[in-house]
Write a protein that holds these residues in place. Structure first.
Motif, PDB file in Angstrom:
ATOM      1  N   ALA A 252      29.872 -23.920  38.170  1.00 17.14           N
ATOM      2  CA  ALA A 252      30.142 -25.252  38.709  1.00 17.14           C
ATOM      3  C   ALA A 252      31.030 -25.085  39.932  1.00 17.14           C
ATOM      4  CB  ALA A 252      30.820 -26.111  37.643  1.00 17.14           C
ATOM      5  N   TYR A 253      30.461 -25.318  41.113  1.00 15.13           N
ATOM      6  CA  TYR A 253      31.188 -25.101  42.361  1.00 15.13           C
ATOM      7  C   TYR A 253      31.149 -26.371  43.194  1.00 15.13           C
ATOM      8  CZ  TYR A 253      32.332 -23.333  47.026  1.00 15.13           C
ATOM      9  OH  TYR A 253      32.897 -23.149  48.258  1.00 15.13           O
ATOM     10  N   SER A 254      32.284 -26.714  43.808  1.00 13.97           N
ATOM     11  CA  SER A 254      32.334 -27.847  44.734  1.00 13.97           C
ATOM     12  C   SER A 254      33.324 -27.514  45.842  1.00 13.97           C
ATOM     13  CB  SER A 254      32.761 -29.128  44.013  1.00 13.97           C
ATOM     14  OG  SER A 254      34.060 -28.982  43.453  1.00 13.97           O
ATOM     15  N   ALA A 255      33.167 -28.177  46.985  1.00 10.72           N
ATOM     16  CA  ALA A 255      34.054 -27.924  48.123  1.00 10.72           C
ATOM     17  C   ALA A 255      34.191 -29.197  48.935  1.00 10.72           C
ATOM     18  CB  ALA A 255      33.513 -26.789  48.989  1.00 10.72           C
ATOM     19  N   ARG A 256      35.345 -29.338  49.581  1.00 13.87           N
ATOM     20  CA  ARG A 256      35.595 -30.475  50.449  1.00 13.87           C
ATOM     21  C   ARG A 256      36.676 -30.090  51.454  1.00 13.87           C
ATOM     22  NH1 ARG A 256      40.392 -33.107  48.999  1.00 13.87           N
ATOM     23  NH2 ARG A 256      41.208 -32.576  46.926  1.00 13.87           N
ATOM     24  N   ILE A 257      36.835 -30.902  52.482  1.00 13.90           N
ATOM     25  CA  ILE A 257      37.900 -30.692  53.457  1.00 13.90           C
ATOM     26  C   ILE A 257      39.138 -31.457  53.000  1.00 13.90           C
ATOM     27  CG2 ILE A 257      38.616 -31.029  55.847  1.00 13.90           C
ATOM     28  CD1 ILE A 257      36.487 -28.887  55.460  1.00 13.90           C
TER      29      ILE A 257
ATOM     30  N   PRO B  36      33.419 -20.693  36.473  1.00 15.41           N
ATOM     31  CA  PRO B  36      32.304 -19.830  36.082  1.00 15.41           C
ATOM     32  C   PRO B  36      31.980 -19.964  34.609  1.00 15.41           C
ATOM     33  CG  PRO B  36      34.296 -18.540  36.361  1.00 15.41           C
ATOM     34  CD  PRO B  36      34.630 -19.936  36.801  1.00 15.41           C
ATOM     35  N   THR B  37      30.709 -19.925  34.295  1.00 12.99           N
ATOM     36  CA  THR B  37      30.290 -20.006  32.899  1.00 12.99           C
ATOM     37  C   THR B  37      30.187 -18.627  32.269  1.00 12.99           C
ATOM     38  OG1 THR B  37      27.981 -20.017  33.621  1.00 12.99           O
ATOM     39  CG2 THR B  37      29.048 -22.161  33.283  1.00 12.99           C
ATOM     40  N   GLY B  38      30.436 -17.602  33.033  1.00 10.74           N
ATOM     41  CA  GLY B  38      30.403 -16.227  32.539  1.00 10.74           C
ATOM     42  C   GLY B  38      30.768 -15.305  33.672  1.00 10.74           C
ATOM     43  N   ALA B  39      30.429 -14.038  33.532  1.00 13.87           N
ATOM     44  CA  ALA B  39      30.708 -13.085  34.599  1.00 13.87           C
ATOM     45  C   ALA B  39      29.930 -13.490  35.854  1.00 13.87           C
ATOM     46  CB  ALA B  39      30.318 -11.679  34.160  1.00 13.87           C
ATOM     47  N   HIS B  40      30.595 -13.457  36.998  1.00  9.75           N
ATOM     48  CA  HIS B  40      29.915 -13.749  38.254  1.00  9.75           C
ATOM     49  C   HIS B  40      30.433 -12.822  39.338  1.00  9.75           C
ATOM     50  CE1 HIS B  40      33.612 -16.027  38.830  1.00  9.75           C
ATOM     51  NE2 HIS B  40      33.307 -16.241  40.093  1.00  9.75           N
ATOM     52  N   ARG B  41      29.646 -12.676  40.374  1.00  8.43           N
ATOM     53  CA  ARG B  41      29.932 -11.708  41.436  1.00  8.43           C
ATOM     54  C   ARG B  41      30.343 -12.456  42.697  1.00  8.43           C
ATOM     55  NH1 ARG B  41      28.004  -6.128  42.161  1.00  8.43           N
ATOM     56  NH2 ARG B  41      27.473  -6.385  39.966  1.00  8.43           N
ATOM     57  N   VAL B  42      31.543 -12.170  43.184  1.00 10.92           N
ATOM     58  CA  VAL B  42      32.038 -12.752  44.425  1.00 10.92           C
ATOM     59  C   VAL B  42      31.793 -11.736  45.535  1.00 10.92           C
ATOM     60  CG1 VAL B  42      34.041 -13.685  45.635  1.00 10.92           C
ATOM     61  CG2 VAL B  42      33.798 -14.039  43.167  1.00 10.92           C
ATOM     62  N   VAL B  43      31.007 -12.132  46.539  1.00 14.63           N
ATOM     63  CA  VAL B  43      30.619 -11.187  47.585  1.00 14.63           C
ATOM     64  C   VAL B  43      31.465 -11.410  48.839  1.00 14.63           C
ATOM     65  CG1 VAL B  43      28.281 -10.945  46.690  1.00 14.63           C
ATOM     66  CG2 VAL B  43      28.762 -12.729  48.369  1.00 14.63           C
TER      67      VAL B  43
ATOM     68  N   VAL C 240      33.978 -11.113  38.511  1.00 17.52           N
ATOM     69  CA  VAL C 240      34.990 -11.915  37.830  1.00 17.52           C
ATOM     70  C   VAL C 240      34.437 -12.337  36.481  1.00 17.52           C
ATOM     71  CG1 VAL C 240      36.393 -14.008  37.939  1.00 17.52           C
ATOM     72  CG2 VAL C 240      35.867 -12.746  40.034  1.00 17.52           C
ATOM     73  N   ARG C 241      35.221 -12.142  35.444  1.00 19.06           N
ATOM     74  CA  ARG C 241      34.773 -12.482  34.090  1.00 19.06           C
ATOM     75  C   ARG C 241      35.611 -13.627  33.538  1.00 19.06           C
ATOM     76  NH1 ARG C 241      31.364  -8.408  33.027  1.00 19.06           N
ATOM     77  NH2 ARG C 241      31.759  -6.425  34.100  1.00 19.06           N
ATOM     78  N   GLY C 242      35.006 -14.382  32.630  1.00 13.44           N
ATOM     79  CA  GLY C 242      35.730 -15.475  32.002  1.00 13.44           C
ATOM     80  C   GLY C 242      35.387 -16.814  32.611  1.00 13.44           C
ATOM     81  N   GLY C 243      35.770 -17.877  31.924  1.00 15.86           N
ATOM     82  CA  GLY C 243      35.376 -19.216  32.344  1.00 15.86           C
ATOM     83  C   GLY C 243      36.512 -20.075  32.855  1.00 15.86           C
ATOM     84  N   GLN C 244      37.626 -19.476  33.275  1.00 21.74           N
ATOM     85  CA  GLN C 244      38.779 -20.251  33.723  1.00 21.74           C
ATOM     86  C   GLN C 244      38.534 -20.857  35.101  1.00 21.74           C
ATOM     87  OE1 GLN C 244      42.664 -18.192  34.369  1.00 21.74           O
ATOM     88  NE2 GLN C 244      43.346 -19.593  32.769  1.00 21.74           N
TER      89      GLN C 244
END
Length: 223
Positions: free
Chosen positions: A3-8, A21-28, A54-58
């Motif tokens: 679940a990602y969102s962005a704003r100014i 993140p709902t699980g492990a994800h890769r930040v490039v 990055v692991r975990g759902g925090q």
């Protein structure tokens, strides 16, 4: 899916983002520096040269520094923060105000700016280098256009972005291609439109920066 969102930000004009993140994800790598609030910690994320898993759902809330601004506010070279995650308090003695994470990040950013009063000439230089990297301008061409020696350009780029202009341009090209792949472009088309010599060139650069070839990267959770 993450679940990602962005704003100014209304007060800072900087990009505020939020991800759970709902699980492990890769930040490039994206050539940027961020301040992040997660788990009660205020952390500076330096410029990456490779993917971070990055692991975990925090939930994490972040504020992206404008190009080249972070080192001027934190009074350190971006190169010293490369591939690092550092507590803000270890860099500058900045009080952390109470409040929701997004509001807190904006206030700390404004406080840092007021305390540092950053050099406007360096901010303009950072913006010019940022545009050159987006265009993929060769270092020699930038040096000729600006009248600055290539060695001085390299030092300035390392100070403001954490790596040389050539590497920054490569990361920006990778990000363009990654956006195209995520939007459904086939690899040959993404390679041509992003500025790679051919599809194998694209695959090598994906493996360099993301640790995975493009098809594999597209099949897993990434941000």
């Amino acid at each position: 899916m993450n679940a990602y969102s962005a704003r100014i930000g209304a007060r800072s004009g900087a990009l505020l983002w939020r991800v759970r993140p709902t699980g492990a994800h890769r930040v490039v790598p994206d050539g940027a520096l961020d301040r992040m609030w997660s788990g009660g910690r205020l952390v500076v994320a330096g410029p990456d040269t490779a993917a971070v898993v990055v692991r975990g759902g925090q939930e994490t809330v972040g504020l992206r520094f404008p190009p080249g601004v972070a080192p001027l506010l934190l009074r350190t070279s971006a190169a010293d923060l490369r591939d690092e995650r550092v507590e803000l308090r270890d860099l500058v003695p900045t009080p952390v105000p109470p409040g929701a994470p997004a509001a807190l990040l904006e206030q700390v950013y404004l406080d840092l700016w007021a305390a540092a009063d950053p050099d406007r000439d360096l901010i303009r230089a950072a913006a010019a280098l940022d545009r050159a990297a987006d265009r993929g301008d060769p270092v020699a061409a930038v040096a000729e256009r600006t009248g600055v020696a290539e060695r001085s350009l390299r030092r300035t780029s390392h100070l403001l972005f954490g790596y040389g202009l050539k590497t920054l341009s490569g990361i920006r090209r990778f990000q363009r291609a990654w956006d195209l792949v995520r939007a459904g472009a086939d690899l040959a088309d993404a390679a041509a439109r992003a500025g790679y010599a051919d599809q194998p060139h694209l695959t090598r650069e994906f493996t360099r920066f993301a640790g995975l070839p493009p098809a594999r990267l597209a099949s897993i959770r990434s941000t």
